[in-house]
Motif scaffolding. Structure first.
Motif, PDB file in Angstrom:
ATOM      1  N   GLN A 187       8.341  16.772   5.495  1.00 31.66           N
ATOM      2  CA  GLN A 187       8.199  17.503   6.750  1.00 31.66           C
ATOM      3  C   GLN A 187       6.736  17.897   6.960  1.00 31.66           C
ATOM      4  OE1 GLN A 187      10.794  19.222   8.726  1.00 31.66           O
ATOM      5  NE2 GLN A 187       9.317  20.382   9.921  1.00 31.66           N
ATOM      6  N   GLY A 188       6.128  18.445   5.896  1.00 35.05           N
ATOM      7  CA  GLY A 188       4.737  18.890   6.001  1.00 35.05           C
ATOM      8  C   GLY A 188       3.793  17.736   6.274  1.00 35.05           C
ATOM      9  N   ALA A 189       3.982  16.623   5.549  1.00 30.84           N
ATOM     10  CA  ALA A 189       3.051  15.508   5.700  1.00 30.84           C
ATOM     11  C   ALA A 189       3.224  14.821   7.048  1.00 30.84           C
ATOM     12  CB  ALA A 189       3.262  14.513   4.561  1.00 30.84           C
ATOM     13  N   TRP A 190       4.483  14.495   7.388  1.00 24.57           N
ATOM     14  CA  TRP A 190       4.709  13.669   8.578  1.00 24.57           C
ATOM     15  C   TRP A 190       4.594  14.466   9.865  1.00 24.57           C
ATOM     16  CZ3 TRP A 190       5.578   8.388   9.202  1.00 24.57           C
ATOM     17  CH2 TRP A 190       5.609   7.659   8.013  1.00 24.57           C
ATOM     18  N   VAL A 191       5.140  15.683   9.881  1.00 24.51           N
ATOM     19  CA  VAL A 191       5.157  16.442  11.130  1.00 24.51           C
ATOM     20  C   VAL A 191       3.927  17.337  11.236  1.00 24.51           C
ATOM     21  CG1 VAL A 191       6.464  18.066  12.523  1.00 24.51           C
ATOM     22  CG2 VAL A 191       7.667  16.366  11.127  1.00 24.51           C
ATOM     23  N   GLU A 192       3.775  18.223  10.225  1.00 22.78           N
ATOM     24  CA  GLU A 192       2.697  19.209  10.329  1.00 22.78           C
ATOM     25  C   GLU A 192       1.326  18.551  10.283  1.00 22.78           C
ATOM     26  OE1 GLU A 192       1.200  22.757   7.551  1.00 22.78           O
ATOM     27  OE2 GLU A 192       3.380  22.551   7.717  1.00 22.78           O
ATOM     28  N   ARG A 193       1.135  17.607   9.347  1.00 22.08           N
ATOM     29  CA  ARG A 193      -0.175  16.975   9.206  1.00 22.08           C
ATOM     30  C   ARG A 193      -0.274  15.639   9.939  1.00 22.08           C
ATOM     31  NH1 ARG A 193      -3.121  19.183   5.108  1.00 22.08           N
ATOM     32  NH2 ARG A 193      -2.692  21.392   5.193  1.00 22.08           N
ATOM     33  N   GLU A 194       0.719  15.304  10.698  1.00 21.39           N
ATOM     34  CA  GLU A 194       0.698  14.134  11.573  1.00 21.39           C
ATOM     35  C   GLU A 194       0.398  12.838  10.820  1.00 21.39           C
ATOM     36  OE1 GLU A 194      -1.985  15.248  14.736  1.00 21.39           O
ATOM     37  OE2 GLU A 194      -0.249  16.026  15.822  1.00 21.39           O
ATOM     38  N   PHE A 195       1.100  12.659   9.700  1.00 21.39           N
ATOM     39  CA  PHE A 195       0.918  11.414   8.954  1.00 21.39           C
ATOM     40  C   PHE A 195       1.413  10.220   9.761  1.00 21.39           C
ATOM     41  CE2 PHE A 195       2.043   8.381   5.490  1.00 21.39           C
ATOM     42  CZ  PHE A 195       0.781   8.278   4.935  1.00 21.39           C
ATOM     43  N   TYR A 196       2.315  10.482  10.731  1.00 22.39           N
ATOM     44  CA  TYR A 196       2.858   9.358  11.503  1.00 22.39           C
ATOM     45  C   TYR A 196       1.770   8.620  12.276  1.00 22.39           C
ATOM     46  CZ  TYR A 196       2.590  12.517  15.501  1.00 22.39           C
ATOM     47  OH  TYR A 196       2.137  13.353  16.478  1.00 22.39           O
ATOM     48  N   ARG A 197       0.713   9.365  12.685  1.00 18.28           N
ATOM     49  CA  ARG A 197      -0.388   8.688  13.373  1.00 18.28           C
ATOM     50  C   ARG A 197      -1.046   7.668  12.458  1.00 18.28           C
ATOM     51  NH1 ARG A 197      -3.722  11.518  17.300  1.00 18.28           N
ATOM     52  NH2 ARG A 197      -2.511  13.221  18.197  1.00 18.28           N
ATOM     53  N   ALA A 198      -1.348   8.119  11.214  1.00 18.02           N
ATOM     54  CA  ALA A 198      -1.989   7.228  10.259  1.00 18.02           C
ATOM     55  C   ALA A 198      -1.082   6.034   9.975  1.00 18.02           C
ATOM     56  CB  ALA A 198      -2.300   7.984   8.973  1.00 18.02           C
ATOM     57  N   ALA A 199       0.232   6.306   9.864  1.00 21.81           N
ATOM     58  CA  ALA A 199       1.159   5.210   9.579  1.00 21.81           C
ATOM     59  C   ALA A 199       1.153   4.206  10.723  1.00 21.81           C
ATOM     60  CB  ALA A 199       2.569   5.770   9.371  1.00 21.81           C
ATOM     61  N   TRP A 200       1.115   4.711  11.948  1.00 19.88           N
ATOM     62  CA  TRP A 200       1.095   3.805  13.102  1.00 19.88           C
ATOM     63  C   TRP A 200      -0.198   2.991  13.115  1.00 19.88           C
ATOM     64  CZ3 TRP A 200       3.792   1.005  15.967  1.00 19.88           C
ATOM     65  CH2 TRP A 200       3.338   0.531  17.201  1.00 19.88           C
ATOM     66  N   ASN A 201      -1.338   3.658  12.830  1.00 17.18           N
ATOM     67  CA  ASN A 201      -2.599   2.920  12.756  1.00 17.18           C
ATOM     68  C   ASN A 201      -2.530   1.826  11.696  1.00 17.18           C
ATOM     69  OD1 ASN A 201      -3.916   4.319  14.753  1.00 17.18           O
ATOM     70  ND2 ASN A 201      -4.660   5.902  13.345  1.00 17.18           N
ATOM     71  N   THR A 202      -1.884   2.142  10.564  1.00 18.50           N
ATOM     72  CA  THR A 202      -1.742   1.134   9.516  1.00 18.50           C
ATOM     73  C   THR A 202      -0.945  -0.054  10.025  1.00 18.50           C
ATOM     74  OG1 THR A 202      -1.816   2.846   7.848  1.00 18.50           O
ATOM     75  CG2 THR A 202      -0.922   0.739   7.167  1.00 18.50           C
ATOM     76  N   VAL A 203       0.112   0.219  10.790  1.00 14.13           N
ATOM     77  CA  VAL A 203       0.913  -0.880  11.337  1.00 14.13           C
ATOM     78  C   VAL A 203       0.033  -1.766  12.219  1.00 14.13           C
ATOM     79  CG1 VAL A 203       2.802  -1.448  12.901  1.00 14.13           C
ATOM     80  CG2 VAL A 203       3.074   0.391  11.240  1.00 14.13           C
ATOM     81  N   ILE A 204      -0.733  -1.136  13.127  1.00  7.96           N
ATOM     82  CA  ILE A 204      -1.589  -1.932  14.022  1.00  7.96           C
ATOM     83  C   ILE A 204      -2.570  -2.770  13.203  1.00  7.96           C
ATOM     84  CG2 ILE A 204      -3.347  -1.796  15.826  1.00  7.96           C
ATOM     85  CD1 ILE A 204      -2.084   0.799  16.746  1.00  7.96           C
ATOM     86  N   VAL A 205      -3.257  -2.098  12.249  1.00  8.07           N
ATOM     87  CA  VAL A 205      -4.288  -2.805  11.483  1.00  8.07           C
ATOM     88  C   VAL A 205      -3.690  -3.958  10.686  1.00  8.07           C
ATOM     89  CG1 VAL A 205      -5.917  -2.567   9.561  1.00  8.07           C
ATOM     90  CG2 VAL A 205      -5.886  -0.867  11.380  1.00  8.07           C
ATOM     91  N   THR A 206      -2.602  -3.706   9.959  1.00  8.11           N
ATOM     92  CA  THR A 206      -2.090  -4.772   9.091  1.00  8.11           C
ATOM     93  C   THR A 206      -1.542  -5.934   9.919  1.00  8.11           C
ATOM     94  OG1 THR A 206      -0.055  -3.509   8.927  1.00  8.11           O
ATOM     95  CG2 THR A 206      -1.542  -3.394   7.072  1.00  8.11           C
ATOM     96  N   VAL A 207      -0.832  -5.637  11.010  1.00  6.59           N
ATOM     97  CA  VAL A 207      -0.281  -6.736  11.821  1.00  6.59           C
ATOM     98  C   VAL A 207      -1.416  -7.576  12.393  1.00  6.59           C
ATOM     99  CG1 VAL A 207       0.950  -7.272  13.946  1.00  6.59           C
ATOM    100  CG2 VAL A 207       1.896  -5.616  12.352  1.00  6.59           C
ATOM    101  N   CYS A 208      -2.418  -6.931  12.979  1.00  4.91           N
ATOM    102  CA  CYS A 208      -3.529  -7.679  13.578  1.00  4.91           C
ATOM    103  C   CYS A 208      -4.294  -8.458  12.511  1.00  4.91           C
ATOM    104  CB  CYS A 208      -4.486  -6.742  14.305  1.00  4.91           C
ATOM    105  SG  CYS A 208      -3.762  -5.990  15.752  1.00  4.91           S
ATOM    106  N   VAL A 209      -4.622  -7.793  11.401  1.00  7.24           N
ATOM    107  CA  VAL A 209      -5.423  -8.476  10.379  1.00  7.24           C
ATOM    108  C   VAL A 209      -4.674  -9.685   9.849  1.00  7.24           C
ATOM    109  CG1 VAL A 209      -6.363  -8.264   8.042  1.00  7.24           C
ATOM    110  CG2 VAL A 209      -6.751  -6.462   9.703  1.00  7.24           C
TER     111      VAL A 209
END
Lengths: 343, 292
Positions: free
Chosen positions: B73-95
């Protein structure tokens, strides 16, 4: 293949490599000859009730303007390479001319930042490469002997340390060796020493990092050697047995010649990868006791106040020279092989 | 088979012991951390006994159950880890996709030409492959600042594609060499151009090699720390540098379990990848060795 077709096919890949690998290497070489501008200092006279005094003040505006105008900094020639943070020529000269014997020379050279990083990088590469190969080979022999149904899951578990992100792998282990973590606490109990901490002493930090390196790298030689054991020439082994070769002779003359080329390949790849050791130093927060060349570059670039581009570039060039020296034997071999095939 | 290999009983016992110890060393840290990520800090980093991390007395006391999602809860919601995870998805798919497009074309060309410059390209690629990524990063920063392209995802993507190329073209080069030349040459005799021959004769049979290479491109992009940590700004960070930036802040605030949860979250995709593509990963790792 015609030149024109070849050019058309290779173009995107070659373009990417030239633009983002070859040019950056040039850019690093140029940057290493420059150094950051010194701050512009102006002398101002400030007069107060107790008379006037002149003060030296940093003119931040002029400094910023100068930096914006010439982002590379000022030309420094080879100065950065020779300064204390890199090859430290003057310091080495002093140490060599005035010392209390070999041990003293080594200890004092080790205290220079570049040599400290170089020493760890070389020791790490030299120890992790062979030890990971030995462990990998032993595991491959073990997997070769177990019943077939267990092989899939065993290979799955064995691959994990290699596939996992190096920073994440080192963090996972770092939390476990923490004195509150399971391995740290067990070691304290085992040695009956509540003060024992793997983070405190330089030697234990080096050991921890090297053990991590072996843990992380061993799956690669394991997989390659395991594949090699599957393709052992069975006919040759059988004929050797019929000819009366004993166990040792079969290993010496059939198995080893089959595995040596694999070992050379694995050794090379491991050496290249170990030489760039970087993430574990961050994951284990070991920078006080062990640094590597890659880490020094990162540290220069990640400076809180100023990013030391010149210093990072000089370390980068020295690192690249190291890589080329390590690679020399392979390059010569590739060149020879290609010429043999072509003729 | 064993007798042919020349293994004796003591040797078999010894390798068996090594194997068991190795499996514990390889797998235990992951299971331990996954289990512990559902506990509170007082249990996972217990001063009293490491059994607390298994049974979680403090977790039960603090949250009412033996397992808690507080870290996640703290990592994903409070610290917005979901943004980083989404960026990882974009980067890995494109690369992965761009690397494969460039790499198949380049690798095919290299495998079908025996001229001198082919060798020079392959040797240059070998040297580039060995360059520590951080040395290249120190070459990017200043030009990227000047061009004002520092900090954006496309910049990091194209840089990772380029860093990936040496490995990709070497791997696909040796894969295409194992496809008989007759296949595309006969297509060309029938009147195809080189590109048509590639499209209609080679592409239908190249997928096993492409998938294997793609897995390694994915891993490189996913596991990268040096490039993404230095070339992306705070908003565009991917998971791995994000976890590193967690460490600086969470240790002071006593919320280290956020970092543990984030680490476990970032490991799960790799678990799944190995589970489904184990055979391809193994064949990819051995490809270079077998073909020299």
């Amino acid at each position: 293949m015609r030149h024109r077709d070849f050019a058309a096919f290779i173009l995107p890949s070659a373009f990417a490599m030239v633009l983002f690998i070859a040019l950056p290497i040039l850019s690093v070489a140029v940057q290493s000859l420059f150094v950051e501008h010194e701050q512009v200092v102006v002398t101002v006279e400030s007069c107060g009730p107790f008379g006037c005094e002149t003060q030296e003040k940093v003119d931040t505006q002029a400094t910023a303007a100068l930096r914006a105008e010439q982002p590379l900094g000022r030309f420094n020639g080879l100065g950065t390479y020779l300064n204390r943070a890199h090859l430290a020529v003057d310091e080495i000269g002093v140490i060599l001319s005035d010392n209390d014997g070999f041990g003293d020379v080594m200890a004092r050279i080790y205290n220079l930042p570049f040599y400290k990083a170089l020493a760890f990088t070389l020791v790490y590469t030299a120890l992790v490469t062979p030890l990971a190969m030995i462990l990998g080979f032993a595991v491959a022999l073990g997997v070769n002997n177990i019943p077939k149904i267990y092989k899939g899951p065993v290979i799955f578990l064995s691959l994990l340390p290699y596939i996992v992100t190096p920073l994440i792998g080192s963090l996972i282990l770092f939390w476990m060796i923490n004195s509150d973590g399971v391995i740290g606490a067990s070691l304290q109990w085992l040695f009956d020493d509540p003060e024992l901490s793997l983070k405190a002493s330089p030697t234990l930090t080096w050991v921890t990092l090297i053990v991590y390196g072996i843990w992380h790298m061993a799956p690669f030689p394991f997989v390659v050697f395991y594949a090699g054991l599957q393709t052992l020439p069975q006919d040759t082994l059988e004929s050797a047995m019929i000819d009366g070769a004993n166990r040792w002779e079969r290993i010496r003359y059939v198995v080893m010649p089959h595995l040596v080329p694999l070992a050379t390949f694995v050794g090379l790849v491991l050496m290249m990868d170990n030489f760039r050791v970087f993430e574990p130093i961050i994951g284990f927060s070991s920078e006080a006791n062990a640094t590597s060349l890659s880490w020094s570059i990162y540290n220069d670039l990640n400076g809180q106040v100023d990013q030391l581009f010149g210093s990072a570039a000089a370390t980068s060039i020295l690192t690249m020279l190291g890589v080329i020296v390590l690679l020399m034997p392979v390059l010569i071999r590739t060149w020879r092989e290609f010429n043999r095939k072509a003729h | 088979m064993d007798s042919k290999l020349g293994q004796s009983k003591p040797l078999m016992i010894a390798t068996g012991v090594v194997l068991v110890l190795w499996l514990i060393a390889a797998a235990f840290p992951f299971f331990w951390t996954v289990w512990g990520s559902f506990k509170v800090q007082a249990d996972f980093f217990s001063r009293a006994s490491f059994w607390d991390a298994i049974f979680g007395p403090a977790t039960t006391r603090q949250t009412g159950g033996a397992f808690t999602l507080d870290g996640y809860q703290g990592a994903w919601v409070e610290r917005e880890f979901y943004r980083a995870a989404w960026n990882t998805v974009i980067v890995t798919v494109c690369v992965t996709s761009i690397s494969l497009i460039f790499g198949t074309l380049g690798g095919y060309a290299l495998s079908r030409s025996a001229r001198k410059y082919t060798m020079w390209i392959l040797m240059a690629a070998l040297v580039f492959r060995a360059m520590p990524h951080i040395t290249l990063v120190s070459g990017y920063l200043l030009p990227f600042f000047e061009l004002n392209i520092w900090g954006y995802l496309p910049t990091a993507i194209i840089v990772l594609v380029a860093i990936n190329q040496p490995f990709t073209i070497w791997m696909l080069h040796s894969f295409f060499q194992s496809i008989p030349k007759d296949l595309d040459e006969s297509a060309m005799v029938d009147g195809c151009t080189r590109f048509q021959a590639f499209r209609w004769a080679i592409m239908p049979v190249m997928w096993p090699g492409v998938i294997t290479t793609g897995l390694f491109s994915f891993l490189l992009a996913y596991n990268d720390f040096a490039v993404t940590a230095m070339l992306l700004n705070q908003d565009n960070q991917t998971s791995v540098p994000k976890i590193n930036s967690f460490l600086g802040t969470v240790q002071t605030e006593g919320t280290i379990m956020y970092a543990v949860a984030a680490v476990v979250s970032a490991t799960v995709p790799l678990f799944i990848l190995v589970m489904f593509f184990q055979r391809q990963i193994v064949s990819g790792l051995t490809a270079g060795a077998v073909k020299g």
